[in-house]
Design a protein around this motif. Structure first.
Motif, PDB file in Angstrom:
ATOM      1  N   ASP A 124       0.815  -1.206   0.129  1.00  0.00           N
ATOM      2  CA  ASP A 124       0.142   0.023  -0.013  1.00  0.00           C
ATOM      3  C   ASP A 124       0.754   1.078  -0.087  1.00  0.00           C
ATOM      4  O   ASP A 124       1.958   1.226   0.542  1.00  0.00           O
ATOM      5  CB  ASP A 124      -0.966  -0.104   1.223  1.00  0.00           C
ATOM      6  N   GLY A 172      -3.887  -3.627  -0.650  1.00  0.00           N
ATOM      7  CA  GLY A 172      -3.925  -2.206  -0.552  1.00  0.00           C
ATOM      8  C   GLY A 172      -5.287  -1.628  -1.113  1.00  0.00           C
ATOM      9  O   GLY A 172      -6.021  -0.957  -0.429  1.00  0.00           O
ATOM     10  N   SER A 227      -2.533   3.563   5.809  1.00  0.00           N
ATOM     11  CA  SER A 227      -1.132   3.722   5.363  1.00  0.00           C
ATOM     12  C   SER A 227      -1.068   5.233   4.813  1.00  0.00           C
ATOM     13  O   SER A 227      -1.569   5.920   4.728  1.00  0.00           O
ATOM     14  CB  SER A 227      -0.870   2.799   3.945  1.00  0.00           C
ATOM     15  N   VAL A 236       2.611   1.860   7.219  1.00  0.00           N
ATOM     16  CA  VAL A 236       1.517   0.953   7.094  1.00  0.00           C
ATOM     17  C   VAL A 236       0.982   0.562   8.657  1.00  0.00           C
ATOM     18  O   VAL A 236       1.890   0.103   9.366  1.00  0.00           O
ATOM     19  CB  VAL A 236       1.700  -0.396   6.449  1.00  0.00           C
ATOM     20  N   ARG A 237       0.049   1.204   8.977  1.00  0.00           N
ATOM     21  CA  ARG A 237      -0.661   1.016  10.150  1.00  0.00           C
ATOM     22  C   ARG A 237       0.447   1.296  11.351  1.00  0.00           C
ATOM     23  O   ARG A 237       0.653   0.688  12.435  1.00  0.00           O
ATOM     24  CB  ARG A 237      -1.009  -0.502  10.617  1.00  0.00           C
ATOM     25  N   LEU A 242       7.190   0.846   6.481  1.00  0.00           N
ATOM     26  CA  LEU A 242       7.015  -0.422   5.401  1.00  0.00           C
ATOM     27  C   LEU A 242       8.442  -1.046   5.249  1.00  0.00           C
ATOM     28  O   LEU A 242       8.541  -2.412   5.118  1.00  0.00           O
ATOM     29  CB  LEU A 242       6.435   0.081   4.069  1.00  0.00           C
ATOM     30  N   LEU A 264      -2.498  -4.950   7.559  1.00  0.00           N
ATOM     31  CA  LEU A 264      -3.411  -4.027   6.834  1.00  0.00           C
ATOM     32  C   LEU A 264      -4.887  -3.896   7.393  1.00  0.00           C
ATOM     33  O   LEU A 264      -5.432  -2.894   7.193  1.00  0.00           O
ATOM     34  CB  LEU A 264      -3.267  -4.083   5.378  1.00  0.00           C
TER      35      LEU A 264
END
Lengths: 261, 261, 261, 261
Positions: A65, A225, B12, B21-22, B26, B42
């Protein structure tokens, strides 16, 4: 095809109580190989050597994502915002993964296939081929795929992928050529980072995948994503709103370290 | 949304040289978590407990591919056969994952959410709720989603998923209810296997996913298969042929054991 | 695009109580121009001369539908058969209109643009250019787009289009070149009909449309057919059936004459 | 479907040198019926009475295009901006025609089917049914589909459609009910215009089309607009730009009168 003739598939087969993928029983694969390994099996015909597993996972995680501003995410959210089913929103997003979004992987793979072949056939060094390639590209006003990014100047994903590739002993001539091209660009006054597309491209080449599948790997990595963006849109936003990514703010968990090594 | 206002995403974020991401970088996730774990992160917001990883991978591997006769594979191949780009062929396939193909996962999750809630709220046993549910379904001429399959009588994927779930300590009330429903169907004269959709449904419920994402998990697992089918069609078959899955023969590696445990 | 800058569209505009298409109020167009004329306006910027209306309508009617065996119809039906919404089924069908299905229009337009330009620039006759083109194509083992059909030997749509074009005084150099190519093929031992794609291609060229829009015109004409096929599938057939076009039979109104001239 | 069995279609049929649509030879239809009339034939099974042709054309022209800010246009442009083929961009746009965009036609047709049936069965006036319907909707906090618009307060397309319907003698109970609902809303303090979706809905009902095809008619009318938006994007804008519809300006021909009556 005339009647009665058969055509063949080498991928998978389903018959009563038996599903084969490349000769393996699907249920035997389940729990024994990871999703990423199974994807590799499906495309390459054999399971990957165990040592490259972390790299393989990373190649897919790299595309997971990239925020709501990516065109594919915007299209998936736009579809969701009009009330589309999640599969339709995902499809709308997938339709936006093309030459200018994700597609640089394929273009860069073609570049690397061509330049590495030249190196081999003409008995030149990577540096020589790279300088000729960069010179020709600049003369023609063409940009080289895999270098530069509209958001990142030093894409953290590139460094990480190349470290994992080194640990796995994967990369060889393709990563060498990628670095030679970067150096040749720098000599020509263009100091550009290897972007994540370029890093992925060189490693997919090293793993023996054809360029035509470059885009496909990006899509496989990004579908989660697209799905998550569409689901968030459908469940947290009003329908038919004006979707302005410039007005978006991240409100997820704050930056946090990963407690795994 | 009025001008100047912001909207938020919790998924994200991409900004120069940083992709979250969260909350996790990444690039830190890459090489440390598997693709399947990253997908879980995710959608659920947190990384999965390590013990459920084999199950998680298996849930996605279960959907990987199912031969060229699945409607989504046919649509992807049909598009590829007309000369579509691979992303367009994948999108055509994704558009075929709906209520009657893959969608049973979502329907079965809704059934399990409802029946497990009844069990809790009405202080009944799973068996009691299951018998009432089956009785009502039969009276209304409705089939229960998650039971029976047009190809398999004993889907090997179901047994495998339930074994992995047991090892991971996942399943609880949802798998109990699934088995109670199967038993109630048998008592009513319908001896039907729990199909792979039903097994996936009960385990996704147990993992805390909402029913609306059931179809999405199937799509994420199946996109590699759609891509591989489209790529095989484009590279090995003549364009615009009549695509008759009944005339297809498996020509991949013969059945082989998996040398991993 | 940097902030604050504007981009422009020349197509249409919506603001409170006013919708413009190419400068005309949409509500003034309604009831005064036909759908086909409005489509022409949208793409060409001006309304068509009145005399070409029958031809314009015919160019779109020619693509309306072609039975359930066309790949785009099959994909739309396959999606509908899995429970897709009608718009998703239509999209799946549209994704199958590519180089090998419908796309011959664009390829043939490119061929005609090139050969007519050669004729003009090199002061040759259509016949001379056609013979050179056919010779080069045969030497390279290439087929010429717009000739031959997998179903029809004398496509009735071609004759009809060319008659309407003659009545409208449309065609000129492009139809001349098409016929010269057919003649040159015949001299070379290939007696092939001008197919409907070739006829449409030559007339769209004559109407001043760019080749890139050839496929688009086919899609606009075929979307009603895709929609009707998907709707018939959804409302008259069981879900998830095996869709074998070879087992299909026409059961509509029997052949009947048209009581209009 | 078991082997050897046949299934049937009532729509169209292609066999060597013959294409039938609803019993008519396609080539006989070409040049004799308009594209809009042929669409009607395909869905209704018979050609329309000649008097309703202007209305039919207008129903499709009404949906032709609505500026670049419509979600479907944005999605088509976004796909085109990433380098998608035009058919893929059109498909992405079609995937955005759903309940909240275009879909009000179907919802309003369902409302009219239900209320007109109540009127007939319960021997009430349109006004009585309308007042009950509005009262129930307000009590439940539901909006009635077909009323109000996010851009237009008096949609010029509505007035035009109703005038053409009057001239064609089409509308009857459905237009009556639509006006009764508008009046009942006004009495309840909601002075809302009948929007173009509502006008189209009432006239499609009057023409005997099922509600399930409401969305389809919008899509057929809008596909040319989606195609034109995607083509303009692809040919006049840089790839991968940020597509902000609020920064767009109309630069087509200035407002101009139509020299036809």
């Amino acid at each position: 095809m005339s009647e009665g003739q058969t055509w063949t598939t080498e991928l998978s087969w389903a018959e009563p109580n038996r599903v084969l993928v490349r000769g393996y029983h699907l249920d035997e694969l389940m729990g024994r190989v990871s999703f990423a390994e199974a994807i590799y099996l499906l495309f390459r015909g054999e399971l990957p050597p165990p040592g490259i597993r972390p790299l393989l996972e990373a190649l897919l995680v790299a595309s997971l994502d990239h925020g709501p501003g990516a065109p594919s995410a915007l299209a998936a959210r736009t579809a969701a915002s009009t009330g589309a089913a999640l599969n339709a929103a995902i499809a709308a997003g997938v339709l936006c993964v093309n030459r200018h979004h994700g597609g640089a992987i394929e273009d860069c793979m073609l570049l690397l296939e061509r330049t590495v072949a030249q190196k081999r056939e003409q008995g030149k060094t990577a540096g020589e081929v790279a300088r000729e390639t960069v010179k020709a590209a600049l003369a023609a006003g063409r940009r080289l795929p895999g270098f530069g990014h509209r958001v990142h100047t030093h894409d953290p994903r590139t460094a990480r992928l190349y470290r994992l590739a080194e640990e796995a002993g994967v990369g060889g001539e393709y990563v060498e050529m990628m670095r030679a091209l970067q150096e040749a660009l720098r000599e020509a006054g263009k100091d550009l980072p290897i972007n994540v597309d370029g890093a992925i491209a060189s490693l997919l080449c090293a793993l023996g995948l054809p360029a035509a599948l470059g885009n496909v790997f990006f899509i496989i990595g990004r579908v989660p994503g697209l799905a998550a963006q569409a689901y968030e849109e459908a469940t947290t936003q009003k329908p038919m709103r004006r979707l302005d990514p410039a007005a978006c703010r991240y409100a997820g968990p704050p930056e946090r370290p990963l407690a795994r090594s």
